[in-house]
Enzyme design. Structure first.
Site, PDB file in Angstrom:
ATOM      1  N   ILE A  15      -0.287   7.166   4.027  1.00  0.00           N
ATOM      2  CA  ILE A  15       0.785   6.912   4.990  1.00  0.00           C
ATOM      3  C   ILE A  15       1.865   6.007   4.378  1.00  0.00           C
ATOM      4  O   ILE A  15       3.059   6.217   4.606  1.00  0.00           O
ATOM      5  CB  ILE A  15       0.183   6.269   6.261  1.00  0.00           C
ATOM      6  CG1 ILE A  15      -0.770   7.259   6.949  1.00  0.00           C
ATOM      7  CG2 ILE A  15       1.274   5.800   7.209  1.00  0.00           C
ATOM      8  CD1 ILE A  15      -1.667   6.643   8.010  1.00  0.00           C
ATOM      9  N   GLY A  16       1.444   5.021   3.600  1.00  0.00           N
ATOM     10  CA  GLY A  16       2.413   4.089   3.010  1.00  0.00           C
ATOM     11  C   GLY A  16       3.350   4.788   2.049  1.00  0.00           C
ATOM     12  O   GLY A  16       4.561   4.515   2.034  1.00  0.00           O
ATOM     13  N   TYR A  47     -14.258  -2.839  10.235  1.00  0.00           N
ATOM     14  CA  TYR A  47     -12.890  -2.289  10.245  1.00  0.00           C
ATOM     15  C   TYR A  47     -12.215  -2.604  11.586  1.00  0.00           C
ATOM     16  O   TYR A  47     -11.068  -3.074  11.621  1.00  0.00           O
ATOM     17  CB  TYR A  47     -12.947  -0.782  10.000  1.00  0.00           C
ATOM     18  CG  TYR A  47     -11.582  -0.119   9.919  1.00  0.00           C
ATOM     19  CD1 TYR A  47     -10.834  -0.155   8.747  1.00  0.00           C
ATOM     20  CD2 TYR A  47     -11.039   0.545  11.018  1.00  0.00           C
ATOM     21  CE1 TYR A  47      -9.583   0.460   8.673  1.00  0.00           C
ATOM     22  CE2 TYR A  47      -9.796   1.158  10.946  1.00  0.00           C
ATOM     23  CZ  TYR A  47      -9.077   1.112   9.780  1.00  0.00           C
ATOM     24  OH  TYR A  47      -7.836   1.725   9.719  1.00  0.00           O
ATOM     25  N   GLY A  57       0.819  -1.217   0.000  1.00  0.00           N
ATOM     26  CA  GLY A  57       0.000   0.000   0.000  1.00  0.00           C
ATOM     27  C   GLY A  57       0.845   1.256   0.000  1.00  0.00           C
ATOM     28  O   GLY A  57       0.557   2.214   0.718  1.00  0.00           O
ATOM     29  N   ALA A  58       1.885   1.260  -0.854  1.00  0.00           N
ATOM     30  CA  ALA A  58       2.827   2.391  -0.873  1.00  0.00           C
ATOM     31  C   ALA A  58       2.474   3.417  -1.937  1.00  0.00           C
ATOM     32  O   ALA A  58       3.253   4.333  -2.188  1.00  0.00           O
ATOM     33  CB  ALA A  58       4.249   1.875  -1.087  1.00  0.00           C
ATOM     34  N   SER A 106      -4.562  -0.237  14.003  1.00  0.00           N
ATOM     35  CA  SER A 106      -5.211   1.038  14.319  1.00  0.00           C
ATOM     36  C   SER A 106      -5.622   1.034  15.783  1.00  0.00           C
ATOM     37  O   SER A 106      -5.930  -0.021  16.348  1.00  0.00           O
ATOM     38  CB  SER A 106      -6.460   1.209  13.456  1.00  0.00           C
ATOM     39  OG  SER A 106      -7.236   2.283  13.940  1.00  0.00           O
TER      40      SER A 106
HETATM   41  N1  NAP Z   1      -5.374   7.371   8.018  1.00  0.00           N
HETATM   42  C1  NAP Z   1      -5.545   7.106   9.301  1.00  0.00           C
HETATM   43  O1  NAP Z   1      -5.928   7.967  10.090  1.00  0.00           O
HETATM   44  C2  NAP Z   1      -5.298   5.706   9.810  1.00  0.00           C
HETATM   45  C3  NAP Z   1      -5.528   5.461  11.178  1.00  0.00           C
HETATM   46  C4  NAP Z   1      -5.269   4.199  11.676  1.00  0.00           C
HETATM   47  C5  NAP Z   1      -4.778   3.217  10.846  1.00  0.00           C
HETATM   48  N2  NAP Z   1      -4.571   3.469   9.521  1.00  0.00           N
HETATM   49  C6  NAP Z   1      -4.038   2.407   8.675  1.00  0.00           C
HETATM   50  O2  NAP Z   1      -2.904   2.895   7.988  1.00  0.00           O
HETATM   51  C7  NAP Z   1      -2.741   2.158   6.769  1.00  0.00           C
HETATM   52  C8  NAP Z   1      -2.578   3.117   5.606  1.00  0.00           C
HETATM   53  O3  NAP Z   1      -3.814   3.790   5.425  1.00  0.00           O
HETATM   54  P1  NAP Z   1      -3.960   5.237   4.772  1.00  0.00           P
HETATM   55  O4  NAP Z   1      -4.732   6.030   5.732  1.00  0.00           O
HETATM   56  O5  NAP Z   1      -2.659   5.717   4.312  1.00  0.00           O
HETATM   57  O6  NAP Z   1      -4.940   4.889   3.560  1.00  0.00           O
HETATM   58  P2  NAP Z   1      -4.869   5.190   1.996  1.00  0.00           P
HETATM   59  O7  NAP Z   1      -4.313   6.536   1.736  1.00  0.00           O
HETATM   60  O8  NAP Z   1      -6.225   4.863   1.494  1.00  0.00           O
HETATM   61  O9  NAP Z   1      -3.800   4.132   1.461  1.00  0.00           O
HETATM   62  C9  NAP Z   1      -4.059   2.751   1.533  1.00  0.00           C
HETATM   63  C10 NAP Z   1      -3.092   2.003   0.648  1.00  0.00           C
HETATM   64  O10 NAP Z   1      -3.488   0.604   0.624  1.00  0.00           O
HETATM   65  C11 NAP Z   1      -3.780   0.230  -0.734  1.00  0.00           C
HETATM   66  N3  NAP Z   1      -4.883  -0.726  -0.807  1.00  0.00           N
HETATM   67  C12 NAP Z   1      -6.105  -0.594  -0.248  1.00  0.00           C
HETATM   68  N4  NAP Z   1      -6.877  -1.646  -0.582  1.00  0.00           N
HETATM   69  C13 NAP Z   1      -6.131  -2.454  -1.379  1.00  0.00           C
HETATM   70  C14 NAP Z   1      -6.375  -3.668  -2.050  1.00  0.00           C
HETATM   71  N5  NAP Z   1      -7.566  -4.285  -1.983  1.00  0.00           N
HETATM   72  N6  NAP Z   1      -5.389  -4.202  -2.791  1.00  0.00           N
HETATM   73  C15 NAP Z   1      -4.201  -3.592  -2.897  1.00  0.00           C
HETATM   74  N7  NAP Z   1      -3.893  -2.434  -2.274  1.00  0.00           N
HETATM   75  C16 NAP Z   1      -4.858  -1.858  -1.538  1.00  0.00           C
HETATM   76  C17 NAP Z   1      -4.164   1.545  -1.414  1.00  0.00           C
HETATM   77  O11 NAP Z   1      -4.099   1.400  -2.807  1.00  0.00           O
HETATM   78  P3  NAP Z   1      -5.004   2.392  -3.719  1.00  0.00           P
HETATM   79  O12 NAP Z   1      -4.314   3.711  -3.660  1.00  0.00           O
HETATM   80  O13 NAP Z   1      -4.954   1.732  -5.043  1.00  0.00           O
HETATM   81  O14 NAP Z   1      -6.361   2.410  -3.110  1.00  0.00           O
HETATM   82  C18 NAP Z   1      -3.131   2.479  -0.809  1.00  0.00           C
HETATM   83  O15 NAP Z   1      -1.874   2.301  -1.413  1.00  0.00           O
HETATM   84  C19 NAP Z   1      -3.973   1.259   6.651  1.00  0.00           C
HETATM   85  O16 NAP Z   1      -3.661  -0.048   7.104  1.00  0.00           O
HETATM   86  C20 NAP Z   1      -4.973   1.912   7.588  1.00  0.00           C
HETATM   87  O17 NAP Z   1      -5.934   1.006   8.061  1.00  0.00           O
HETATM   88  C21 NAP Z   1      -4.823   4.694   8.987  1.00  0.00           C
END
Ligand code: NAP
Length: 278
Positions: free
Chosen positions: A14-15, A165, A9-10, A140
């Site tokens: 965050i990734g 979730y 998920g880079a 999370s």
């Molecule tokens: N943001 C927050 O406040 C928060 C809080 C707690 C935990 N987290 C955790 O932090 C991590 C990163 O989240 P983020 O907030 O940075 O979210 P994000 O911006 O939506 O990024 C998620 C990443 O995961 C990829 N992904 C999602 N579903 C996928 C699938 N079915 N197959 C392949 N790749 C997939 C996305 O690809 P696409 O770009 O193609 O969708 C993207 O690269 C997650 O595990 C999330 O649960 C986030």
């Protein structure tokens, strides 16, 4: 020695920021994204960062466990003779609608728990080749509100997006505790973390809210755990981190019987051999 880091998920949020910061350390990065079209601009951007190491990319849809298996195989080929030092399971999703995967799992559970668990299990032999190996699972703080629905992990009855979730993130924390226990005192170390509350696609489209933390804040704990000296990390094997510190977990993650049950059940769902209990 250069370390080799695989991060899922880079391509966004965050990734992506985590990959950018790790690239600046000179580490070799293998980044994962959903498609090659999403990966290409990220690879190009990472290769602009001063001091970057090798940057390679692998695409896979993580909701499909067959695709996750193929991803693990492609990663083995991409690594060649190199050990894998860090498996950073960062990809995650918040589904607002009930959806089933190719294997019949609820999609949130599949992407947030089953896919990273399968990568952990399949990549253990490769991680064992590195003296500093670690499996870092981005969970999370919401996991603390989760419930393991033993009779209905897939929400056949009454889908609730926040509950789905939270369950997936709780399963990840509980699995990590038991994986670390079974890995023992040598070899790869498993930990989990809360990254922060960051305005990303997941937070805005899923939780319908804005975050108070920056992208750099969100990447900080993953980076900290990826770079922490092995002896220091081992002292916290199985631990759950928030803001670069150990934090409290849901009671289920403190119950060895629940941890073992969830670990074994997950391995059964994945069709992989569980590590022996300790
Ligand atoms: N943001 C927050 O406040 C928060 C809080 C707690 C935990 N987290 C955790 O932090 C991590 C990163 O989240 P983020 O907030 O940075 O979210 P994000 O911006 O939506 O990024 C998620 C990443 O995961 C990829 N992904 C999602 N579903 C996928 C699938 N079915 N197959 C392949 N790749 C997939 C996305 O690809 P696409 O770009 O193609 O969708 C993207 O690269 C997650 O595990 C999330 O649960 C986030």
């Amino acid at each position: 020695m250069t370390s080799t880091i695989f991060i899922t998920g880079a391509t966004d949020g965050i990734g992506r920021r985590t990959a950018e910061s790790l690239a600046a350390t000179g580490a070799d990065l293998i980044i994962h994204g959903r498609t090659n079209a999403k990966l290409a601009p990220v690879v190009a951007a990472l290769e602009q960062i001063p001091g970057h190491g090798r940057v390679q990319a692998l695409a896979a849809e993580l909701s499909d466990l067959d695709a996750v298996r193929e991803l693990a195989t492609e990663l083995e080929v991409t690594l060649g003779e190199r050990p894998l030092d860090v498996l950073l399971n960062n990809a995650g999703v918040f589904m607002t609608e009930h959806a089933r995967t190719a294997q019949g799992h609820e999609l949130t559970f599949a992407v947030n728990h089953l896919a990273p668990a399968l990568l952990c299990q399949l990549l253990l032999p490769r991680l064992r080749r590195s003296p500093s190996a670690r499996c870092i699972n981005v969970s999370s703080m919401v996991h603390k509100h989760g419930e393991l629905r033993w009779d209905d992990f897939n929400f056949k009855a009454g889908f609730n997006d926040r509950a789905a979730y939270a369950q997936s993130k709780l399963a990840m924390v509980v699995f990590t505790v038991e994986l670390a226990r079974r890995l023992g005192d040598s070899g790869p170390i498993a930990v989990s973390l809360h990254p922060g509350v960051v305005t990303t696609k997941l937070l805005v489209d899923g939780f319908k809210m804005q975050g108070r933390d920056s992208l750099d804040d969100g990447a900080a704990t993953s980076i900290y755990l990826a770079l922490l000296p092995t002896a220091e990390l081992r002292a916290h094997a199985g631990g759950y981190f928030k803001r670069e510190k150990i934090d409290g977990v849901h009671p289920s993650a403190r119950d060895p019987q629940i941890c073992a049950r969830l670990y074994e059940h997950t391995c059964e769902l994945l069709g992989v051999e569980p590590l022996p209990a300790r």
